[in-house]
Write a protein that holds these residues in place. Structure first.
Motif, PDB file in Angstrom:
ATOM      1  N   GLN A   5       0.896  -1.264  -0.038  1.00 31.06           N
ATOM      2  CA  GLN A   5       0.123   0.083  -0.052  1.00 31.06           C
ATOM      3  C   GLN A   5       0.828   1.110   0.141  1.00 31.06           C
ATOM      4  OE1 GLN A   5      -2.944   0.074   2.989  1.00 31.06           O
ATOM      5  NE2 GLN A   5      -3.479   2.142   2.686  1.00 31.06           N
ATOM      6  N   ASP A  13       3.319  13.269  -6.326  1.00 34.17           N
ATOM      7  CA  ASP A  13       1.962  12.747  -7.172  1.00 34.17           C
ATOM      8  C   ASP A  13       2.419  11.268  -7.085  1.00 34.17           C
ATOM      9  OD1 ASP A  13       0.281  12.588  -9.106  1.00 34.17           O
ATOM     10  OD2 ASP A  13       1.610  13.363 -10.690  1.00 34.17           O
ATOM     11  N   GLY A  14       1.256  10.563  -6.546  1.00 31.37           N
ATOM     12  CA  GLY A  14       1.352   9.170  -6.561  1.00 31.37           C
ATOM     13  C   GLY A  14       0.658   8.408  -7.698  1.00 31.37           C
ATOM     14  N   THR A  15       1.760   8.511  -8.723  1.00 35.12           N
ATOM     15  CA  THR A  15       1.090   7.976  -9.917  1.00 35.12           C
ATOM     16  C   THR A  15       1.308   6.593 -10.106  1.00 35.12           C
ATOM     17  OG1 THR A  15       3.153   8.238 -10.823  1.00 35.12           O
ATOM     18  CG2 THR A  15       1.982  10.152 -11.270  1.00 35.12           C
ATOM     19  N   ASP A  16       0.684   5.935 -11.066  1.00 34.77           N
ATOM     20  CA  ASP A  16       0.757   4.347 -11.263  1.00 34.77           C
ATOM     21  C   ASP A  16       2.321   3.882 -11.549  1.00 34.77           C
ATOM     22  OD1 ASP A  16      -1.640   4.122 -10.942  1.00 34.77           O
ATOM     23  OD2 ASP A  16      -2.348   3.862 -13.116  1.00 34.77           O
ATOM     24  N   ALA A  17       3.097   4.998 -12.178  1.00 36.46           N
ATOM     25  CA  ALA A  17       4.349   4.618 -12.519  1.00 36.46           C
ATOM     26  C   ALA A  17       5.065   4.519 -11.120  1.00 36.46           C
ATOM     27  CB  ALA A  17       4.895   5.921 -13.560  1.00 36.46           C
ATOM     28  N   GLU A  19       3.856   3.985  -8.107  1.00 41.84           N
ATOM     29  CA  GLU A  19       3.723   2.751  -7.425  1.00 41.84           C
ATOM     30  C   GLU A  19       4.120   1.574  -8.211  1.00 41.84           C
ATOM     31  OE1 GLU A  19      -0.575   0.865  -5.893  1.00 41.84           O
ATOM     32  OE2 GLU A  19      -0.488   2.909  -6.816  1.00 41.84           O
ATOM     33  N   SER A  20       4.437   1.365  -9.595  1.00 42.57           N
ATOM     34  CA  SER A  20       5.158   0.218  -9.993  1.00 42.57           C
ATOM     35  C   SER A  20       6.657   0.093  -9.637  1.00 42.57           C
ATOM     36  CB  SER A  20       5.136   0.301 -11.617  1.00 42.57           C
ATOM     37  OG  SER A  20       3.671   0.250 -12.234  1.00 42.57           O
ATOM     38  N   ARG A  21       7.152   1.340  -9.749  1.00 38.84           N
ATOM     39  CA  ARG A  21       8.572   1.315  -9.302  1.00 38.84           C
ATOM     40  C   ARG A  21       8.785   1.018  -7.963  1.00 38.84           C
ATOM     41  NH1 ARG A  21      12.927   0.311 -10.235  1.00 38.84           N
ATOM     42  NH2 ARG A  21      14.712   1.779  -9.885  1.00 38.84           N
ATOM     43  N   THR A  23       6.866  -0.776  -6.029  1.00 43.39           N
ATOM     44  CA  THR A  23       6.674  -1.890  -5.989  1.00 43.39           C
ATOM     45  C   THR A  23       7.726  -3.153  -6.464  1.00 43.39           C
ATOM     46  OG1 THR A  23       4.217  -1.799  -6.099  1.00 43.39           O
ATOM     47  CG2 THR A  23       5.185  -4.008  -6.384  1.00 43.39           C
TER      48      THR A  23
END
Length: 105
Positions: A5, A13-17, A19-21, A23
């Motif tokens: 989480q 900026d909590g972008t998907d990119a 988050e992927s990085r 993770t």
């Protein structure tokens, strides 16, 4: 399945990119613990926002080992990637210590 989480302050900026990085970095660094962890919470913050400055990026991690209290670690650095890596390294040490204690060594 390990749940990750991501939480960010209003300067990041909590972008998907992102988050992927994050993770990917967590899985690379802490993957060997994944069978024992139920969840990792990630808190990213930028204390100086637009002003910049040394060590103003912070990553705090909270890991939940199954049937145990949450464990945490944090690191501050000049860029977010270094802050995340530093927090992962510290958390790895904390997890190793706790798991060794559980084994009774």
């Amino acid at each position: 399945m390990l749940q990750i989480q991501l939480n960010t302050d209003n300067h990041i900026d909590g972008t998907d990119a992102l988050e992927s990085r994050v993770t990917a970095m967590l899985e690379q660094s802490l993957g060997r613990f994944s069978s024992r962890l139920s969840r990792i919470e990630v808190f990213l913050s930028d204390s100086n926002s637009t002003k910049g400055g040394p060590n103003d990026k912070r990553c705090a991690l909270e890991a939940r080992l199954e049937n145990d209290d949450p464990l945490g670690a944090s690191h501050e650095d000049q860029d977010m990637e270094k802050a995340i890596r530093g927090a992962c390294d510290k958390l790895k040490t904390v997890l190793d210590t706790r798991i060794e204690k559980q084994r009774g060594y």
